[in-house]
Motif scaffolding. Structure first.
Motif, short mmCIF file in Angstrom:
data_model
loop_
_atom_site.label_atom_id
_atom_site.label_comp_id
_atom_site.label_asym_id
_atom_site.label_seq_id
_atom_site.Cartn_x
_atom_site.Cartn_y
_atom_site.Cartn_z
N SER A 234 -4.52 8.38 4.53
CA SER A 234 -4.64 9.83 4.50
C SER A 234 -3.60 10.46 3.59
O SER A 234 -3.73 11.61 3.19
CB SER A 234 -4.47 10.39 5.92
N GLY A 235 -2.55 9.72 3.28
CA GLY A 235 -1.47 10.25 2.46
C GLY A 235 -0.30 10.76 3.26
O GLY A 235 0.69 11.20 2.70
N GLY A 236 -0.40 10.69 4.60
CA GLY A 236 0.72 11.11 5.44
C GLY A 236 1.78 10.03 5.54
O GLY A 236 1.64 8.93 4.99
N LEU A 237 2.84 10.34 6.28
CA LEU A 237 3.97 9.41 6.39
C LEU A 237 3.57 8.11 7.08
O LEU A 237 3.98 7.03 6.68
CB LEU A 237 5.11 10.08 7.17
N ASP A 238 2.73 8.21 8.12
CA ASP A 238 2.40 7.00 8.88
C ASP A 238 1.55 6.03 8.06
O ASP A 238 1.91 4.86 7.90
CB ASP A 238 1.71 7.36 10.21
N SER A 239 0.42 6.49 7.51
CA SER A 239 -0.43 5.56 6.77
C SER A 239 0.24 5.11 5.47
O SER A 239 0.06 3.97 5.05
CB SER A 239 -1.79 6.20 6.49
N SER A 240 1.02 5.98 4.85
CA SER A 240 1.74 5.57 3.62
C SER A 240 2.74 4.47 3.92
O SER A 240 2.91 3.53 3.14
CB SER A 240 2.45 6.78 3.00
N SER A 241 3.42 4.57 5.07
CA SER A 241 4.37 3.53 5.46
C SER A 241 3.66 2.19 5.67
O SER A 241 4.13 1.14 5.25
CB SER A 241 5.11 3.93 6.74
N LEU A 242 2.50 2.24 6.35
CA LEU A 242 1.76 1.01 6.60
C LEU A 242 1.28 0.37 5.29
O LEU A 242 1.35 -0.85 5.12
CB LEU A 242 0.57 1.30 7.51
N VAL A 243 0.80 1.18 4.36
CA VAL A 243 0.34 0.65 3.08
C VAL A 243 1.50 0.06 2.28
O VAL A 243 1.37 -0.97 1.63
CB VAL A 243 -0.40 1.74 2.27
N ALA A 244 2.67 0.69 2.37
CA ALA A 244 3.85 0.16 1.67
C ALA A 244 4.22 -1.21 2.22
O ALA A 244 4.52 -2.15 1.45
CB ALA A 244 5.01 1.14 1.81
N VAL A 245 4.21 -1.35 3.55
CA VAL A 245 4.53 -2.65 4.16
C VAL A 245 3.46 -3.67 3.81
O VAL A 245 3.75 -4.82 3.46
CB VAL A 245 4.66 -2.50 5.69
N GLU A 246 2.19 -3.24 3.86
CA GLU A 246 1.09 -4.14 3.51
C GLU A 246 1.22 -4.63 2.08
O GLU A 246 1.05 -5.81 1.78
CB GLU A 246 -0.23 -3.39 3.69
N SER A 247 1.57 -3.72 1.18
CA SER A 247 1.72 -4.09 -0.23
C SER A 247 2.83 -5.12 -0.42
O SER A 247 2.68 -6.08 -1.18
CB SER A 247 2.02 -2.82 -1.06
N SER A 248 3.94 -4.95 0.29
CA SER A 248 5.05 -5.89 0.16
C SER A 248 4.66 -7.27 0.69
O SER A 248 5.17 -8.29 0.19
CB SER A 248 6.28 -5.37 0.89
N GLN A 249 3.77 -7.34 1.68
CA GLN A 249 3.37 -8.62 2.25
C GLN A 249 2.26 -9.30 1.48
O GLN A 249 2.17 -10.53 1.44
CB GLN A 249 2.97 -8.44 3.72
N LEU A 250 1.41 -8.52 0.81
CA LEU A 250 0.30 -9.09 0.05
C LEU A 250 0.71 -9.47 -1.37
O LEU A 250 0.00 -10.20 -2.04
CB LEU A 250 -0.87 -8.11 0.01
N GLY A 251 1.84 -8.94 -1.83
CA GLY A 251 2.27 -9.26 -3.18
C GLY A 251 1.34 -8.67 -4.22
O GLY A 251 1.09 -7.48 -4.26
N SER A 252 0.76 -9.55 -5.04
CA SER A 252 -0.09 -9.09 -6.14
C SER A 252 -1.53 -8.84 -5.73
O SER A 252 -2.34 -8.39 -6.54
CB SER A 252 -0.06 -10.11 -7.29
N GLN A 253 -1.88 -9.17 -4.48
CA GLN A 253 -3.26 -8.94 -4.05
C GLN A 253 -3.56 -7.45 -3.99
O GLN A 253 -2.73 -6.65 -3.55
CB GLN A 253 -3.50 -9.56 -2.67
N PRO A 254 -4.77 -7.06 -4.41
CA PRO A 254 -5.13 -5.64 -4.36
C PRO A 254 -5.32 -5.17 -2.92
O PRO A 254 -5.74 -5.94 -2.06
CB PRO A 254 -6.43 -5.55 -5.15
#
Length: 256
Positions: A234-254
């Motif tokens: 949604s672009g809020g603090l909660d979902s943005s935080s989750l996507v940031a953590v997800e990105s760090s764990q997935l590395g280069s995966q989209p």
């Protein structure tokens, strides 16, 4: 992705499957233990199934699939209905113990997964959606006027066992329903939110580190999947935080 039915005397279990973990037919439901004495249908996901499985295998349990739902069966064989205390996940499941001729319905602690039921002279009907019960018994469509009034006045639902239909109940979060073939049933609470208590005063830095650890662990468990994982952003603090953590764990995966 799949469907199945299991019949045993007065019992009927029916399931339609959305495959997330173990896409093979081995994980189709209803699924049973080795000798067919315990059966389960499950909506949800047991996130810590990879941690629980080796413990159960060490105790002699044999798995036919690599999915998470089968863990429920063998955990029940070890610990009975208390097995849910070991689960990190979301679930609504129905488990049939053929030896004891007993049905166990269970809903996760917070109630992420719904479970509706009706008790009448003909027995117990249950489903993950009220409209499935209405398909079996159209006469159950009688409305509950107090619940409708509460919703219109306050926008609130799910505050009790009552639903929008007078005779349809919902199993509350953190509860079991145990039913026997002689018609008796009992609703039992297995979990309650801890009472508010004084907590240790910690620094903002320590609190931030602890929050990050919890988020990283939660996201790590929920990335376990045999199909692509998507995120609602949604672009809020909660979902943005989750996507940031997800990105760090997935590395280069989209990220979808």
């Amino acid at each position: 992705d799949g469907q199945g039915i299991h019949l045993d005397g007065p019992l009927a279990l029916a399931h339609r499957r959305l495959s997330i973990i173990d896409l093979s037919p081995r994980a189709n439901q209803p699924i049973s233990n080795e000798d067919g004495t315990v059966w389960v249908i499950h909506n949800g996901e047991i996130y810590n199934f990879l941690e629980l499985r080796p413990e159960l295998e060490a105790k002699g349990h044999v798995f036919r699939s690599s999915g998470d739902s089968e863990v429920i069966l063998h955990a029940y064989e070890e610990e009975g209905e208390d097995c849910v205390r070991r689960f990190n996940g979301m679930w609504a499941f129905a488990l049939w113990d053929a030896r004891r001729r007993r049905l166990l319905l269970s809903r996760d602690r917070i109630g992420e997964k719904p479970l509706y039921y009706v008790v009448n002279s003909g027995g117990i009907l249950f489903a993950s959606e009220a409209k499935a019960l209405l398909a079996l018994r159209p006469e159950l469509a009688e409305p509950s006027l107090p619940e409708i009034a509460q919703f219109l006045a306050a926008g609130l639902t799910d505050t009790s066992e009552a639903t929008m239909f007078r005779r349809i109940r919902q199993l509350l979060p953190g509860h079991h329903l145990v039913a026997s073939v002689d018609g008796r049933h009992e609703v039992k609470r297995y979990w309650a939110a801890p009472e508010p208590r004084e907590v240790e005063a910690i620094s903002m830095d320590r609190a931030a580190r602890r929050l990050r650890e919890l988020l990283e662990d939660s996201v790590r468990l929920r990335l376990r999947s045999d199909v692509p994982v998507g995120t609602c952003l949604s672009g809020g603090l909660d979902s943005s935080s989750l996507v940031a953590v997800e990105s760090s764990q997935l590395g280069s995966q989209p990220i979808h």
